[in-house]
Design a protein around this motif. Structure first.
Motif, PDB file in Angstrom:
ATOM      1  N   GLY A  28      -3.186  21.776  -5.347  1.00 26.73           N
ATOM      2  CA  GLY A  28      -2.353  22.720  -4.625  1.00 26.73           C
ATOM      3  C   GLY A  28      -3.009  23.179  -3.337  1.00 26.73           C
ATOM      4  O   GLY A  28      -4.148  22.794  -3.004  1.00 26.73           O
ATOM      5  N   ASP A  29      -2.295  24.020  -2.576  1.00 27.72           N
ATOM      6  CA  ASP A  29      -2.839  24.525  -1.313  1.00 27.72           C
ATOM      7  C   ASP A  29      -4.105  25.345  -1.524  1.00 27.72           C
ATOM      8  O   ASP A  29      -4.937  25.445  -0.616  1.00 27.72           O
ATOM      9  CB  ASP A  29      -1.780  25.393  -0.613  1.00 27.72           C
ATOM     10  N   ASP A  30      -4.249  25.919  -2.715  1.00 27.08           N
ATOM     11  CA  ASP A  30      -5.431  26.731  -2.983  1.00 27.08           C
ATOM     12  C   ASP A  30      -6.604  25.888  -3.501  1.00 27.08           C
ATOM     13  O   ASP A  30      -7.647  26.434  -3.866  1.00 27.08           O
ATOM     14  CB  ASP A  30      -5.088  27.836  -3.995  1.00 27.08           C
ATOM     15  N   GLY A  31      -6.411  24.555  -3.570  1.00 31.52           N
ATOM     16  CA  GLY A  31      -7.504  23.670  -3.961  1.00 31.52           C
ATOM     17  C   GLY A  31      -7.637  23.440  -5.447  1.00 31.52           C
ATOM     18  O   GLY A  31      -8.528  22.713  -5.881  1.00 31.52           O
ATOM     19  N   ILE A  32      -6.777  24.057  -6.248  1.00 31.96           N
ATOM     20  CA  ILE A  32      -6.859  23.875  -7.698  1.00 31.96           C
ATOM     21  C   ILE A  32      -5.641  23.069  -8.158  1.00 31.96           C
ATOM     22  O   ILE A  32      -4.631  22.976  -7.435  1.00 31.96           O
ATOM     23  CB  ILE A  32      -6.932  25.215  -8.447  1.00 31.96           C
ATOM     24  N   PRO A  33      -5.712  22.461  -9.374  1.00 34.02           N
ATOM     25  CA  PRO A  33      -4.581  21.663  -9.865  1.00 34.02           C
ATOM     26  C   PRO A  33      -3.300  22.487  -9.903  1.00 34.02           C
ATOM     27  O   PRO A  33      -3.301  23.640 -10.354  1.00 34.02           O
ATOM     28  CB  PRO A  33      -5.021  21.258 -11.273  1.00 34.02           C
ATOM     29  N   SER A  34      -2.199  21.886  -9.428  1.00 36.77           N
ATOM     30  CA  SER A  34      -0.950  22.645  -9.344  1.00 36.77           C
ATOM     31  C   SER A  34       0.180  22.038 -10.169  1.00 36.77           C
ATOM     32  O   SER A  34       0.979  22.766 -10.751  1.00 36.77           O
ATOM     33  CB  SER A  34      -0.494  22.761  -7.881  1.00 36.77           C
ATOM     34  N   ARG A  35       0.268  20.694 -10.245  1.00 30.34           N
ATOM     35  CA  ARG A  35       1.365  20.077 -10.993  1.00 30.34           C
ATOM     36  C   ARG A  35       1.005  18.648 -11.348  1.00 30.34           C
ATOM     37  O   ARG A  35       0.047  18.073 -10.819  1.00 30.34           O
ATOM     38  CB  ARG A  35       2.671  20.113 -10.184  1.00 30.34           C
ATOM     39  N   ASP A  36       1.804  18.074 -12.252  1.00 31.79           N
ATOM     40  CA  ASP A  36       1.572  16.709 -12.711  1.00 31.79           C
ATOM     41  C   ASP A  36       1.946  15.712 -11.621  1.00 31.79           C
ATOM     42  O   ASP A  36       2.902  15.925 -10.859  1.00 31.79           O
ATOM     43  CB  ASP A  36       2.409  16.402 -13.952  1.00 31.79           C
ATOM     44  N   MET A  37       1.236  14.610 -11.585  1.00 27.79           N
ATOM     45  CA  MET A  37       1.586  13.542 -10.651  1.00 27.79           C
ATOM     46  C   MET A  37       2.790  12.744 -11.156  1.00 27.79           C
ATOM     47  O   MET A  37       3.687  12.398 -10.397  1.00 27.79           O
ATOM     48  CB  MET A  37       0.400  12.595 -10.452  1.00 27.79           C
ATOM     49  N   PHE A  38       2.810  12.435 -12.450  1.00 24.39           N
ATOM     50  CA  PHE A  38       3.898  11.653 -13.041  1.00 24.39           C
ATOM     51  C   PHE A  38       4.931  12.616 -13.633  1.00 24.39           C
ATOM     52  O   PHE A  38       4.615  13.417 -14.518  1.00 24.39           O
ATOM     53  CB  PHE A  38       3.362  10.733 -14.140  1.00 24.39           C
ATOM     54  N   ARG A  39       6.181  12.507 -13.167  1.00 25.29           N
ATOM     55  CA  ARG A  39       7.234  13.400 -13.644  1.00 25.29           C
ATOM     56  C   ARG A  39       8.505  12.590 -13.867  1.00 25.29           C
ATOM     57  O   ARG A  39       8.981  11.903 -12.961  1.00 25.29           O
ATOM     58  CB  ARG A  39       7.492  14.529 -12.631  1.00 25.29           C
ATOM     59  N   GLY A  40       9.042  12.690 -15.090  1.00 28.32           N
ATOM     60  CA  GLY A  40      10.293  12.006 -15.407  1.00 28.32           C
ATOM     61  C   GLY A  40      10.176  10.491 -15.361  1.00 28.32           C
ATOM     62  O   GLY A  40      11.147   9.808 -15.009  1.00 28.32           O
ATOM     63  N   ARG A  41       9.020   9.961 -15.760  1.00 31.38           N
ATOM     64  CA  ARG A  41       8.796   8.516 -15.673  1.00 31.38           C
ATOM     65  C   ARG A  41       8.404   7.926 -17.022  1.00 31.38           C
ATOM     66  O   ARG A  41       7.790   8.597 -17.858  1.00 31.38           O
ATOM     67  CB  ARG A  41       7.711   8.195 -14.642  1.00 31.38           C
ATOM     68  N   LEU A  42       8.767   6.641 -17.192  1.00 37.10           N
ATOM     69  CA  LEU A  42       8.303   5.877 -18.342  1.00 37.10           C
ATOM     70  C   LEU A  42       6.851   5.488 -18.076  1.00 37.10           C
ATOM     71  O   LEU A  42       6.531   4.978 -17.000  1.00 37.10           O
ATOM     72  CB  LEU A  42       9.163   4.626 -18.522  1.00 37.10           C
ATOM     73  N   MET A  43       5.971   5.733 -19.030  1.00 37.14           N
ATOM     74  CA  MET A  43       4.543   5.602 -18.782  1.00 37.14           C
ATOM     75  C   MET A  43       3.951   4.389 -19.506  1.00 37.14           C
ATOM     76  O   MET A  43       4.228   4.139 -20.676  1.00 37.14           O
ATOM     77  CB  MET A  43       3.809   6.866 -19.229  1.00 37.14           C
ATOM     78  N   PHE A  44       3.125   3.647 -18.757  1.00 40.15           N
ATOM     79  CA  PHE A  44       2.419   2.485 -19.294  1.00 40.15           C
ATOM     80  C   PHE A  44       0.913   2.732 -19.142  1.00 40.15           C
ATOM     81  O   PHE A  44       0.425   2.867 -18.000  1.00 40.15           O
ATOM     82  CB  PHE A  44       2.781   1.216 -18.522  1.00 40.15           C
ATOM     83  N   PRO A  45       0.149   2.798 -20.225  1.00 41.05           N
ATOM     84  CA  PRO A  45      -1.304   2.903 -20.084  1.00 41.05           C
ATOM     85  C   PRO A  45      -1.873   1.587 -19.553  1.00 41.05           C
ATOM     86  O   PRO A  45      -1.452   0.505 -19.971  1.00 41.05           O
ATOM     87  CB  PRO A  45      -1.783   3.187 -21.511  1.00 41.05           C
TER      88      PRO A  45
END
Length: 609
Positions: free
Chosen positions: A177-194
């Protein structure tokens, strides 16, 4: 390492650890620093830049092995110490740490994605997977999951498990985030493959859009454990089948791989949306004699294929800075082992495998050599009805043809090229004769004549800086999984060249090509890649094993003969000078001489290679 050896003398190196080292004739003696003794039995030979203990240790080596033993370090540690002493800067590569906390974080993220897929909120993702005809077994086996669209659930879940902000940001799974700390997930609403490495560890993730938004796929950004250019999707599951069948099939999509594996084609992997890199090629070449690239026959697919051939396989000549430049293939085995399968049915591999697996099998069986593909693809891109188009086609394809190791193949494709441009072979021959530079003399496998003067001298030194026997062992180990598993049989002392020994140590320590590449610095990693791409003659399992055993016998025989030469030097009048011969020292040398004779006799009794 050559710079280190050029700047340091073994006598100076050893003297720093053994103050009582004294000159005795042409060699140097001292009490062995590795065991307690009263009679000096430790000898340094300046001429060969080696050392040997003729006493209780009965070992020896070069300056690298001396520092390894004295400092109780590995080869890389010894190399860094000697480089500092020599004032040589070593290119460092960040080594992957098997204990990197990102692996644990990725495992926790995978559990979150799997739970989200199973939960009520994953209903749409499950419907999508069902529509793609992916069975429950494949979903579980490949670990397909779902990233919720809410935006920060993964961040909260991983934070609750105790993963700190710095690690979360380093993973690439959350955004800053703008404050330098984690703000949100990178993957959103997606089918995920490890995305797993060859050892099956989760190094990163790929997320597929479910609502049609672009980009269709996004991957974890590069981290300390994930580099998409150094991995292949599903290679951890495909490597055994690739080794058994001798063939690797590369497709574009994750769904294509899953469909192939579901229908029994377990030698299929995906390149994760990029043109094949040299590291990816080396991973495949270590296991397969033939690589088939299967792509859609549309314009985008063909363009991607051409780009891959240009950037990775280095097959196509180009014009740069207003002058002719030919990028001749420097790995002649690659062009012969690479085949192209174009899917002309209008279906992607996923759909084709599910609806007509027989057609998929025929497609792979009918895959054309890469040169054949290049000829037609490049001809279609150029206006070969004009003199300029014909000239451009000839310029692009001649380096490919002349790089082929087989003379008959060269003649075949040279004749084909003449037919495509519509000229007699004799006319094309004359055109080649007018070309400038080395391309002119590569016709029919002839090598360019050496430049007069210094060039010939340099080529002699270049040959001297290689050890074909050691490099053959490394090529065999890097291209054959069964021999790689036996690399512990190779005694490091039998390797003379330090750079080859460094690669050997990495292979022994890691046990996998990927692990070894991660351990090695830049130039050494490049060396291992070259070995993994070296052309090896066709051979069955018995022949390959016999070649391996033969190489190890020759290495051991060479080492023993070198030890015999050291014994002769230790006994020579020039070596002992005016110093009286010590009975214990003489007896120790004689005892080792008898042992070496016995071992040589054993090698000879085992018979020829």
């Amino acid at each position: 390492m050559d710079d280190i050896r050029a700047r340091l003398d073994i006598v100076d190196v050893v003297s720093g650890y053994v103050p009582d080292l004294k000159r005795t004739g042409s060699s140097y003696k001292a009490r062995c620093p590795f065991h307690q003794e009263n009679t000096p039995s430790f000898v340094v030979f300046p001429t060969s830049q080696t050392w040997r203990c003729f006493g209780g240790c009965a070992t020896g080596g070069d300056m690298f092995s001396f520092v390894m033993r004295r400092e109780d370090t590995d080869f890389n540690g010894a190399m860094r110490l000697l480089a500092a002493q020599a004032g040589v800067r070593i290119e460092e590569r960040r080594q992957r740490n098997d204990d990197d906390p990102l692996y644990a974080l990725n495992d926790s993220a995978q559990q979150f994605f799997r739970q989200s897929f199973i939960a009520e909120r994953g209903a749409y993702a499950r419907t999508y997977v069902g529509a793609r005809h992916i069975g429950e077994e494949a979903v579980a086996r490949f670990g397909i999951g779902y990233a919720p669209s809410t935006g920060s659930e993964l961040l909260r879940s991983l934070g609750a498990l105790g993963f700190g902000d710095d690690l979360l940001l380093r993973s690439g799974l959350v955004l800053r985030g703008d404050d330098g700390i984690p703000s949100r997930d990178m993957f959103r609403g997606r089918l995920m493959f490890p995305l797993r490495d060859t050892d099956g560890r989760i190094a990163g993730f790929a997320g597929r859009s479910l609502d049609g938004s672009d980009p269709k796929y996004i991957n974890t950004p590069q981290t300390s454990v994930f580099d998409k250019g150094r991995m292949l999707y599903a290679l951890d599951r495909a490597r055994e089948a690739i080794g058994a069948e001798g063939e690797a099939v590369v497709v574009e999509g994750y769904m294509d791989v899953i469909a192939a594996h579901e229908h029994g084609y377990r030698n299929v992997v995906a390149s994760m949306g990029t043109a094949l890199t040299e590291t990816q090629v080396s991973l495949l070449k270590a296991r397969a004699q033939r690589i088939v690239l299967a792509l859609d026959a549309d314009a985008a697919g063909q363009e991607a294929m051409l780009q891959s051939l240009r950037t990775t396989w280095e097959l196509v000549g180009s014009v740069a800075a207003g002058r002719r430049r030919t990028e001749v293939l420097n790995r002649p085995d690659d062009i012969s082992s690479l085949r192209i399968a174009l899917i002309t049915t209008g279906k992607d591999p996923d759909e084709l495998i599910r609806t007509d697996p027989g057609q998929w099998q025929r497609l792979l069986s009918d895959a054309v050599p890469a040169v054949e593909f290049l000829m037609h693809a490049e001809a279609a891109r150029l206006d070969i009805g004009t003199a300029q188009g014909k000239s451009a086609l000839v310029e692009r394809l001649l380096p490919v043809i002349f790089a082929m190791p087989d003379w008959a193949d060269q003649e075949h494709y040279f004749t084909r090229l003449a037919g495509i441009v519509g000229v007699p072979v004799s006319t094309l021959e004359a055109a080649v004769g007018r070309l400038q530079g080395p391309l002119r003399t590569q016709r029919a496998g002839r090598r360019p004549a050496p430049e007069a003067g210094n060039g010939q001298v340099e080529s002699v030194f270049s040959i001297a800086e290689h050890d074909p026997l050691e490099e053959r062992v490394l090529a065999l180990a890097s291209q054959d999984e069964e021999l790689l598993a036996r690399v512990g049989e190779v005694e490091p002392e039998t390797f003379v060249r330090p750079e080859n020994r460094a690669v050997l140590f990495a292979l022994r320590d890691a046990g996998t090509m990927e692990g070894a590449l991660a351990q090695l610095d830049g130039q050494l990693a490049d060396r291992l890649v070259r070995h993994s791409l070296e052309a090896l003659p066709p051979a069955d399992r018995k022949q390959r094993t016999e070649e391996w055993d033969g190489c190890l016998r020759r290495l051991e025989e060479r080492r023993l003969r070198d030890l015999k030469a050291q014994e002769a030097a230790a006994f020579s009048s020039d070596a002992v000078g005016d110093a009286p011969e010590d009975p214990e020292y003489v007896q120790a040398v004689q005892r080792q001489a008898l042992e070496i004779n016995e071992r040589l006799r054993d090698i000879f009794n085992r018979g020829p290679d």
